[in-house]
Design an enzyme around this catalytic site. Structure first.
Site, PDB file in Angstrom:
ATOM      1  N   CYS A  10    -118.870   6.964   6.908  1.00  0.00           N
ATOM      2  CA  CYS A  10    -118.463   5.796   6.697  1.00  0.00           C
ATOM      3  C   CYS A  10    -117.305   5.732   5.640  1.00  0.00           C
ATOM      4  CB  CYS A  10    -119.562   4.829   5.906  1.00  0.00           C
ATOM      5  SG  CYS A  10    -119.197   2.983   6.100  1.00  0.00           S
ATOM      6  N   HIS A  65    -124.011   5.811   9.274  1.00  0.00           N
ATOM      7  CA  HIS A  65    -124.806   6.522   8.336  1.00  0.00           C
ATOM      8  C   HIS A  65    -125.991   7.150   8.738  1.00  0.00           C
ATOM      9  CE1 HIS A  65    -122.660   4.381   4.576  1.00  0.00           C
ATOM     10  NE2 HIS A  65    -122.672   3.290   5.612  1.00  0.00           N
ATOM     11  N   ILE A 114    -122.658  -0.160   8.302  1.00  0.00           N
ATOM     12  CA  ILE A 114    -122.284  -0.927   7.112  1.00  0.00           C
ATOM     13  C   ILE A 114    -120.866  -1.239   6.727  1.00  0.00           C
ATOM     14  CG2 ILE A 114    -123.095  -1.653   4.727  1.00  0.00           C
ATOM     15  CD1 ILE A 114    -125.338   0.255   5.437  1.00  0.00           C
ATOM     16  N   GLU A 144    -117.647   2.592  -1.314  1.00  0.00           N
ATOM     17  CA  GLU A 144    -116.450   1.693  -1.051  1.00  0.00           C
ATOM     18  C   GLU A 144    -115.206   2.601  -1.361  1.00  0.00           C
ATOM     19  OE1 GLU A 144    -113.573  -0.765  -0.799  1.00  0.00           O
ATOM     20  OE2 GLU A 144    -113.818   0.217  -2.779  1.00  0.00           O
ATOM     21  N   SER A 145    -114.507   2.995  -0.254  1.00  0.00           N
ATOM     22  CA  SER A 145    -113.611   4.082  -0.127  1.00  0.00           C
ATOM     23  C   SER A 145    -112.479   3.814  -1.414  1.00  0.00           C
ATOM     24  CB  SER A 145    -112.764   3.904   1.017  1.00  0.00           C
ATOM     25  OG  SER A 145    -112.085   2.728   1.257  1.00  0.00           O
ATOM     26  N   GLU A 148    -127.763   9.353   7.521  1.00  0.00           N
ATOM     27  CA  GLU A 148    -128.726   9.696   6.469  1.00  0.00           C
ATOM     28  C   GLU A 148    -129.853   8.514   6.376  1.00  0.00           C
ATOM     29  OE1 GLU A 148    -125.616   6.982   4.275  1.00  0.00           O
ATOM     30  OE2 GLU A 148    -125.680   8.750   5.948  1.00  0.00           O
TER      31      GLU A 148
END
Length: 208
Positions: free
Chosen positions: A81, A180, A139, A50-51, A182
């Protein structure tokens, strides 16, 4: 350097998954939580999450300015993201007090794909990356609204209602994706970044 040392900002998000992917693509990877650790790495991954939370934690742990300085001095960095939001010079729909690393001259729209609880996948064509389209996991992802001169668009959504939207970029030693990588078994994005770090190290060695 055959095995560059790449840090993963360990404030929130898929830290272990990024460490694993980087290791499998030929790098040494370590979590980064302290300013002194920022100085030790050859490159840095800023994971999703969450930025606004990452922004606050970066200030709390006194990481914001050290990372900004290393980026300004040429350290390679990759954001996925929320990491893309943290690397953007301009953020739409963010909090007024939100601060980032402001490395890539682009405008990013936060939560552009909506506030879905569940993730979804879309094919993304990535410039300079051999093989088929990347099956990208999104996401609550941002997308790039606008890039300045000097920012190279690496990837766009290949199909669906968001077809053509910019979701991967690079500017100099910095790169970012909305998705994402990863969370997949496809490590081509991480391999691309590891090569970017190697190239930056070689260029710095040539200047010495």
């Amino acid at each position: 350097m055959d095995q560059p040392l790449i840090g993963v900002l360990a404030l929130q998000g898929d830290v272990r998954e990024h460490v694993r992917a980087l290791t499998r693509t030929g790098a040494r990877a370590v979590p980064v939580r302290r300013p002194a650790e920022v100085d030790e790495v050859d490159g840095l991954v800023i994971p999703g999450g969450e930025s606004t939370t990452i922004s606050k934690l970066a200030e709390t742990f006194e990481l914001l300015e050290p990372i900004r300085k290393r980026i300004g001095d040429g350290m390679p960095a990759y954001g996925s993201c929320a990491g893309m939001i943290m690397l953007a010079a301009r953020v739409l729909d963010g909090r007024p007090d939100q601060r980032g690393f402001a490395g890539i001259d682009m405008t990013v729209r936060r939560n552009a794909f909506g506030r879905q609880v569940d993730s979804f996948e879309l094919p993304v064509l990535i410039d300079g990356m051999p093989g088929p389209a990347f099956s990208a996991v999104f996401i609550r992802a941002p997308w790039v609204e606008q890039v300045a001169d000097g920012v190279r668009v690496l990837g766009r959504v290949a199909e669906g209602s968001a077809a053509g939207r910019i979701v991967a970029v690079r500017q100099g030693n910095l790169m970012a994706t909305s998705f994402h990588p990863e969370l997949t078994g496809d490590h081509r994005v991480h391999a691309y970044f590891v090569e970017l770090v190697r190239d930056a190290l070689a260029a710095a060695a040539d200047r010495r």
